[in-house]
Design an enzyme around this catalytic site. Structure first.
Site, mmCIF file in Angstrom:
data_model
loop_
_atom_site.group_PDB
_atom_site.id
_atom_site.type_symbol
_atom_site.label_atom_id
_atom_site.label_comp_id
_atom_site.label_asym_id
_atom_site.label_seq_id
_atom_site.Cartn_x
_atom_site.Cartn_y
_atom_site.Cartn_z
ATOM 1 N N ASP A 160 2.986 2.284 -4.862
ATOM 2 C CA ASP A 160 2.957 2.353 -6.335
ATOM 3 C C ASP A 160 3.457 3.680 -6.897
ATOM 4 O OD1 ASP A 160 0.606 3.763 -5.652
ATOM 5 O OD2 ASP A 160 -0.615 2.791 -7.196
ATOM 6 N N ASP B 271 -4.446 0.649 -9.294
ATOM 7 C CA ASP B 271 -5.873 0.334 -9.424
ATOM 8 C C ASP B 271 -6.260 0.091 -10.879
ATOM 9 O OD1 ASP B 271 -5.675 0.962 -6.796
ATOM 10 O OD2 ASP B 271 -6.828 2.819 -6.900
ATOM 11 N N SER C 57 -13.638 1.990 -7.646
ATOM 12 C CA SER C 57 -14.724 2.206 -8.604
ATOM 13 C C SER C 57 -14.292 3.194 -9.681
ATOM 14 C CB SER C 57 -15.993 2.684 -7.901
ATOM 15 O OG SER C 57 -15.713 3.806 -7.110
ATOM 16 N N SER D 222 -25.491 7.150 -15.640
ATOM 17 C CA SER D 222 -25.105 6.092 -14.698
ATOM 18 C C SER D 222 -26.275 5.722 -13.807
ATOM 19 C CB SER D 222 -23.940 6.567 -13.827
ATOM 20 O OG SER D 222 -23.847 5.754 -12.670
ATOM 21 N N GLU E 20 0.840 -1.203 0.000
ATOM 22 C CA GLU E 20 0.000 0.000 0.000
ATOM 23 C C GLU E 20 0.873 1.251 0.000
ATOM 24 O OE1 GLU E 20 -3.171 -0.054 -1.104
ATOM 25 O OE2 GLU E 20 -3.670 -1.373 0.563
ATOM 26 N N GLY F 70 -16.559 5.097 -3.224
ATOM 27 C CA GLY F 70 -15.814 5.647 -2.087
ATOM 28 C C GLY F 70 -15.390 4.613 -1.068
ATOM 29 N N SER F 71 -15.428 3.324 -1.437
ATOM 30 C CA SER F 71 -15.099 2.279 -0.462
ATOM 31 C C SER F 71 -13.649 1.830 -0.582
ATOM 32 C CB SER F 71 -16.012 1.077 -0.668
ATOM 33 O OG SER F 71 -15.813 0.594 -1.983
ATOM 34 N N GLY F 72 -12.893 2.449 -1.492
ATOM 35 C CA GLY F 72 -11.491 2.051 -1.656
ATOM 36 C C GLY F 72 -11.345 0.771 -2.459
HETATM 37 C C1 GLA Z 1 -5.250 4.535 -4.116
HETATM 38 C C2 GLA Z 1 -4.496 4.891 -5.395
HETATM 39 C C3 GLA Z 1 -3.440 3.835 -5.738
HETATM 40 C C4 GLA Z 1 -2.562 3.516 -4.543
HETATM 41 C C5 GLA Z 1 -3.397 3.268 -3.290
HETATM 42 C C6 GLA Z 1 -2.565 3.105 -2.054
HETATM 43 O O1 GLA Z 1 -6.034 3.398 -4.318
HETATM 44 O O2 GLA Z 1 -5.388 5.031 -6.469
HETATM 45 O O3 GLA Z 1 -2.680 4.258 -6.841
HETATM 46 O O4 GLA Z 1 -1.617 4.527 -4.323
HETATM 47 O O5 GLA Z 1 -4.344 4.299 -3.045
HETATM 48 O O6 GLA Z 1 -1.788 1.978 -2.133
#
Ligand code: GLA
Length: 376
Positions: free
Chosen positions: A36, A172, A127, A67, A33, A122-124
């Site tokens: 990147d 992502d 999306s 949407s 995490e 917005g949940s990480g």
């Molecule tokens: C978000 C960003 C990614 C990455 C993560 C953390 O999801 O879009 O590029 O930096 O946070 O690992």
């Protein structure tokens, strides 16, 4: 949503049939995490959830976007020579069309797009990346552009950096474009070389728990973390010849980290370097079937994100520490950019269902909301 259903919805919104339908998944990052954008490794895995886009080519220069998740915004309509951003969800596909054009892939005709998805916004769970990648796939198919998944990932990242204003890394979009079922992908973000690693779903389940927390300042705090890493890197460059933070091993970092003058930047850099080392170890543990080691590295990752990188929050910390109190959990951590969103938990397969109930009840009794939970 099934293809027939999305076709029907497309008909009721645009009054015609779609020509094509594409899908791009969201991702859950298992470990790696905030590495990147520091040239390190990441280890994401696709989720079954994602975004579907039905689209039809037009004979004029107009683009229309709709949407199902943002029904109240209605249809956004723009002409190809005036693709302005409006601060709405449709900025994501519009930014991708603009990026295609910047790269010499201009669309000769407009198109109608309808998006539908099951990724909680917005949940990480990416999306936005799924929307960027699915838009890229649709543009390729409608216009006969031939671009690789890697290129679609780079385009999605560029669109987000340049037009949306979030300086995200490539993880992502890459995971969404390149994911393979039942595998995680170990990606070297410096070179974009990658390797698929099978996830032993016969022995362990990946359980995702959505805290439901969403911080409005997440993107500015994210950009700030990125800057702090840059500041650490420029201090380190005065004493060693490195391209990025993750070029350093943990030992090398320890021996020169005093040269980072700011204490906060030093902790941010420490996280990036150690997280990168953990990610490599974790992927090789998984390759050897060592789920215990993998789980314990996930937990160490959370501690570092909480204490050194400071991107966790009370709810995520609660979910992780509660998970670790359950017999059958190998490891748990927050996943994605942080400041809310989801945790990812590696759980013994036969215990996954009991774990889901346990974590739901615990969260409900402490925070009053029942979290959305799903297993891969
Ligand atoms: C978000 C960003 C990614 C990455 C993560 C953390 O999801 O879009 O590029 O930096 O946070 O690992």
């Amino acid at each position: 949503m099934k293809k027939t259903q999305i076709g029907e919805l497309f008909g009721s919104v645009f009054g015609k049939e779609p020509d094509i339908c594409e899908f791009a998944p969201g991702r859950v990052n298992l470990i790696g995490e905030h590495t990147d954008y520091n040239g390190g490794y990441v280890f994401p895995c696709a989720t079954g959830l994602g975004i579907t886009c039905a689209a039809a080519k037009r004979s004029d220069n107009i683009f229309r976007f709709y949407s199902k998740q943002f029904e109240s915004c209605g249809i956004t309509e723009l002409t190809g020579d005036d693709l302005v951003l409006s601060g709405k969800w449709s900025d994501y596909p519009v930014s991708v069309i603009k990026t295609f054009a910047n790269m010499g892939y201009s669309c000769q005709y407009g198109a109608d797009f309808l998006f539908d998805g099951d990724l909680p916004d917005g949940s990480g769970l990416s999306s936005s990346a799924a929307m960027e990648v699915v838009t890229g796939k649709v543009l390729c198919e409608l216009n006969g552009f031939s671009l690789t998944g890697q290129m679609l990932a780079v385009i999605g990242q560029f669109a987000e950096n340049r037009f949306i204003g979030v300086n995200c890394g490539i993880m992502d979009q890459f995971a969404s474009a390149m994911a393979k079922e039942n595998n995680a992908v170990l990606l070297d973000t410096d070179t974009l070389s990658f390797e698929y690693v099978p996830v032993p779903f016969d022995k362990a389940s990946i359980v995702i728990v959505n805290s439901g927390v969403r911080h409005s300042l997440a993107s500015s705090a994210y950009n700030e973390r990125r800057q702090q890493c840059q500041c650490a890197l420029s201090d380190l460059k005065k004493v060693t010849d490195i391209k990025n933070l993750c070029s350093l091993s943990a030992e090398d970092f320890d021996s020169i980290c005093v040269s980072i003058s700011d204490e906060v930047c030093r902790r941010r850099a420490k996280h990036a370097v150690y997280e990168n080392a953990r990610t490599k170890l974790a992927a090789s543990a998984l390759q050897k079937g060592d789920i215990e080691t993998f789980g314990s590295l996930m937990t160490q990752s959370h501690i570092s994100l909480r204490d050194d990188y400071e991107v966790s929050c009370g709810e995520l910390d609660y979910l992780v520490s509660t998970a670790l109190g359950f017999n059958g959990v190998y490891g748990a951590r927050m996943t994605g950019g942080g400041f809310g969103g989801c945790t990812v938990n590696l759980v013994k397969k036969e215990k996954a269902e009991a774990f889901e109930n346990y974590i739901k009840e615990g969260y409900k009794s402490s925070y009053g909301i029942s979290p959305a939970v799903f297993s891969l």
